[in-house]
Motif scaffolding. Structure first.
Motif, PDB file in Angstrom:
ATOM      1  N   GLY A  40      84.241-109.780  22.121  1.00 14.31           N
ATOM      2  CA  GLY A  40      83.870-108.523  21.499  1.00 14.31           C
ATOM      3  C   GLY A  40      82.797-108.690  20.451  1.00 14.31           C
ATOM      4  O   GLY A  40      82.655-109.759  19.843  1.00 14.31           O
ATOM      5  N   ARG A  41      82.034-107.631  20.238  1.00 11.91           N
ATOM      6  CA  ARG A  41      80.962-107.655  19.248  1.00 11.91           C
ATOM      7  C   ARG A  41      81.475-107.453  17.835  1.00 11.91           C
ATOM      8  O   ARG A  41      80.775-107.698  16.862  1.00 11.91           O
ATOM      9  CB  ARG A  41      79.932-106.582  19.597  1.00 11.91           C
ATOM     10  CG  ARG A  41      79.176-106.856  20.894  1.00 11.91           C
ATOM     11  CD  ARG A  41      78.311-105.690  21.284  1.00 11.91           C
ATOM     12  NE  ARG A  41      77.432-105.292  20.178  1.00 11.91           N
ATOM     13  CZ  ARG A  41      77.000-104.054  19.984  1.00 11.91           C
ATOM     14  NH1 ARG A  41      77.406-103.070  20.787  1.00 11.91           N
ATOM     15  NH2 ARG A  41      76.200-103.783  18.974  1.00 11.91           N
ATOM     16  N   ARG A  42      82.701-106.982  17.680  1.00  7.52           N
ATOM     17  CA  ARG A  42      83.355-106.857  16.375  1.00  7.52           C
ATOM     18  C   ARG A  42      84.847-107.002  16.611  1.00  7.52           C
ATOM     19  O   ARG A  42      85.428-106.237  17.393  1.00  7.52           O
ATOM     20  CB  ARG A  42      83.013-105.508  15.734  1.00  7.52           C
ATOM     21  CG  ARG A  42      83.750-105.138  14.451  1.00  7.52           C
ATOM     22  CD  ARG A  42      83.417-106.012  13.256  1.00  7.52           C
ATOM     23  NE  ARG A  42      82.051-105.992  12.793  1.00  7.52           N
ATOM     24  CZ  ARG A  42      81.465-105.008  12.090  1.00  7.52           C
ATOM     25  NH1 ARG A  42      82.131-103.906  11.798  1.00  7.52           N
ATOM     26  NH2 ARG A  42      80.220-105.135  11.662  1.00  7.52           N
ATOM     27  N   ALA A 106      91.837 -95.785   7.736  1.00  6.51           N
ATOM     28  CA  ALA A 106      90.520 -95.227   8.049  1.00  6.51           C
ATOM     29  C   ALA A 106      89.446 -96.302   7.993  1.00  6.51           C
ATOM     30  O   ALA A 106      88.534 -96.348   8.829  1.00  6.51           O
ATOM     31  CB  ALA A 106      90.201 -94.088   7.089  1.00  6.51           C
ATOM     32  N   LEU A 107      89.533 -97.184   6.998  1.00  9.06           N
ATOM     33  CA  LEU A 107      88.578 -98.293   6.908  1.00  9.06           C
ATOM     34  C   LEU A 107      88.683 -99.186   8.145  1.00  9.06           C
ATOM     35  O   LEU A 107      87.665 -99.571   8.738  1.00  9.06           O
ATOM     36  CB  LEU A 107      88.843 -99.126   5.662  1.00  9.06           C
ATOM     37  CG  LEU A 107      88.026-100.424   5.579  1.00  9.06           C
ATOM     38  CD1 LEU A 107      86.574-100.126   5.257  1.00  9.06           C
ATOM     39  CD2 LEU A 107      88.613-101.382   4.555  1.00  9.06           C
ATOM     40  N   ALA A 108      89.906 -99.524   8.553  1.00  8.18           N
ATOM     41  CA  ALA A 108      90.095-100.390   9.711  1.00  8.18           C
ATOM     42  C   ALA A 108      89.477 -99.775  10.963  1.00  8.18           C
ATOM     43  O   ALA A 108      88.886-100.485  11.785  1.00  8.18           O
ATOM     44  CB  ALA A 108      91.580-100.669   9.920  1.00  8.18           C
ATOM     45  N   ALA A 109      89.601 -98.455  11.111  1.00  6.81           N
ATOM     46  CA  ALA A 109      88.994 -97.786  12.262  1.00  6.81           C
ATOM     47  C   ALA A 109      87.476 -97.910  12.228  1.00  6.81           C
ATOM     48  O   ALA A 109      86.827 -98.144  13.253  1.00  6.81           O
ATOM     49  CB  ALA A 109      89.413 -96.323  12.296  1.00  6.81           C
ATOM     50  N   ARG A 110      86.886 -97.775  11.055  1.00 10.19           N
ATOM     51  CA  ARG A 110      85.433 -97.927  10.925  1.00 10.19           C
ATOM     52  C   ARG A 110      85.000 -99.355  11.220  1.00 10.19           C
ATOM     53  O   ARG A 110      83.931 -99.586  11.784  1.00 10.19           O
ATOM     54  CB  ARG A 110      84.993 -97.526   9.519  1.00 10.19           C
ATOM     55  CG  ARG A 110      85.150 -96.055   9.192  1.00 10.19           C
ATOM     56  CD  ARG A 110      84.880 -95.796   7.723  1.00 10.19           C
ATOM     57  NE  ARG A 110      83.508 -96.147   7.367  1.00 10.19           N
ATOM     58  CZ  ARG A 110      83.140 -96.494   6.136  1.00 10.19           C
ATOM     59  NH1 ARG A 110      84.037 -96.566   5.163  1.00 10.19           N
ATOM     60  NH2 ARG A 110      81.873 -96.791   5.883  1.00 10.19           N
ATOM     61  N   LEU A 111      85.834-100.309  10.844  1.00  7.03           N
ATOM     62  CA  LEU A 111      85.484-101.714  11.033  1.00  7.03           C
ATOM     63  C   LEU A 111      85.405-102.110  12.500  1.00  7.03           C
ATOM     64  O   LEU A 111      84.774-103.117  12.837  1.00  7.03           O
ATOM     65  CB  LEU A 111      86.496-102.604  10.316  1.00  7.03           C
ATOM     66  CG  LEU A 111      86.438-102.596   8.793  1.00  7.03           C
ATOM     67  CD1 LEU A 111      87.620-103.361   8.215  1.00  7.03           C
ATOM     68  CD2 LEU A 111      85.128-103.194   8.298  1.00  7.03           C
ATOM     69  N   THR A 112      86.043-101.360  13.378  1.00  8.53           N
ATOM     70  CA  THR A 112      86.016-101.709  14.803  1.00  8.53           C
ATOM     71  C   THR A 112      84.668-101.415  15.447  1.00  8.53           C
ATOM     72  O   THR A 112      84.405-101.870  16.569  1.00  8.53           O
ATOM     73  CB  THR A 112      87.099-100.935  15.576  1.00  8.53           C
ATOM     74  OG1 THR A 112      86.836 -99.524  15.502  1.00  8.53           O
ATOM     75  CG2 THR A 112      88.487-101.221  15.015  1.00  8.53           C
ATOM     76  N   GLN A 113      83.808-100.680  14.765  1.00 10.59           N
ATOM     77  CA  GLN A 113      82.523-100.297  15.352  1.00 10.59           C
ATOM     78  C   GLN A 113      81.500-101.410  15.138  1.00 10.59           C
ATOM     79  O   GLN A 113      81.106-101.693  14.008  1.00 10.59           O
ATOM     80  CB  GLN A 113      82.043 -98.995  14.722  1.00 10.59           C
ATOM     81  CG  GLN A 113      83.029 -97.846  14.893  1.00 10.59           C
ATOM     82  CD  GLN A 113      82.598 -96.599  14.155  1.00 10.59           C
ATOM     83  OE1 GLN A 113      81.416 -96.299  14.073  1.00 10.59           O
ATOM     84  NE2 GLN A 113      83.571 -95.867  13.633  1.00 10.59           N
ATOM     85  N   PRO A 139      76.248-105.750   9.361  1.00  8.19           N
ATOM     86  CA  PRO A 139      76.176-105.624  10.819  1.00  8.19           C
ATOM     87  C   PRO A 139      76.328-106.952  11.557  1.00  8.19           C
ATOM     88  O   PRO A 139      76.864-106.987  12.664  1.00  8.19           O
ATOM     89  CB  PRO A 139      74.787-105.014  11.040  1.00  8.19           C
ATOM     90  CG  PRO A 139      74.522-104.237   9.798  1.00  8.19           C
ATOM     91  CD  PRO A 139      75.138-105.042   8.687  1.00  8.19           C
ATOM     92  N   ALA A 140      75.869-108.043  10.951  1.00  4.16           N
ATOM     93  CA  ALA A 140      75.939-109.358  11.605  1.00  4.16           C
ATOM     94  C   ALA A 140      77.337-109.972  11.565  1.00  4.16           C
ATOM     95  O   ALA A 140      77.582-110.979  12.241  1.00  4.16           O
ATOM     96  CB  ALA A 140      74.944-110.312  10.952  1.00  4.16           C
TER      97      ALA A 140
END
Length: 220
Positions: A40-42, A106-113, A139-140
């Protein structure tokens, strides 16, 4: 030693340090490879355990050994002391009800992107406050290592967060007691304050032990 935003300092190995030499072992090397090979990319890796279990130490050590990793502690979601005082919860600071659980989810959901910069709060332990915008997932950063007491708690909203790998740190209560007592003494607390903090921490530890979902792996 290097001071951190959360008020802790770099730890020196001791004869009772569970990580001393751990990453030189086959087990430690296998853990690093397993995280690095997550597809996965994240990807999100949770390091969970009771207060004093060593989760912060393990999470920091993992991030230091993974080139594209970043650490996101749950402690940035502590409610402010003024809010806790108004709710009669100041003496219970650190208990599950003293965190912004929905904010963390909510933060964890954002982190999956993948490829997204995400700003998050960090907790300053010396001042006992959370500092907004003090941490950045760039982003990296492909691997996000989250650590905290309640990451695997089997109750909403904690159990709605999805991780790619979870690591639990089971530690006997007697050892937790020893570590926690030393922690609060090291922060300059008097005997009465140490016992008050210890009672609160151990109550939280029992909730973590009894109320958490099984982890994919057990840490050292």
């Amino acid at each position: 030693m290097t001071a951190r935003v959360d008020g802790t300092e770099g730890r020196r190995p001791s004869s009772r340090d569970p990580l001393q030499g751990y990453f030189d072992t086959d087990e430690g090397q296998a853990l690093i490879r397993r995280i690095a090979d997550l597809p996965g990319r994240r990807v999100l890796v949770a390091v969970a355990g009771a207060p004093g279990s060593g989760k912060s130490t393990l999470a920091e050590a993992l991030v230091a050994r993974l080139a594209d990793a970043v650490l996101v502690p749950m402690d940035g979601f502590h409610l402010d002391d003024r809010v806790l005082a108004a709710r009669g919860l100041l003496a219970r600071k650190g208990a599950v009800e003293t965190f912004d659980a929905d904010g963390f989810a909510a933060l964890a959901a954002r982190l999956t992107q993948p490829g997204r910069e995400v700003v998050f709060p960090l907790f300053d332990r010396l001042r006992e406050i959370a500092i907004a915008g003090a941490g950045v997932v760039e982003p990296a950063h492909r691997i996000v290592v989250l650590e905290g007491n309640y990451l695997l708690l089997d109750a909403a909203p904690w159990n709605r967060v999805r991780y790619d790998l979870t690591i639990g740190l089971p530690v006997p209560e007697a050892e937790l007691r020893r570590r926690l007592e030393a922690r609060w003494q090291g922060l300059g607390k008097d005997a009465a304050a140490v016992q008050a903090h210890l009672a609160n921490d151990l109550a939280n530890a029992r909730l973590v032990t009894k109320g958490s979902r099984p982890a994919d792996l057990s840490g050292p």
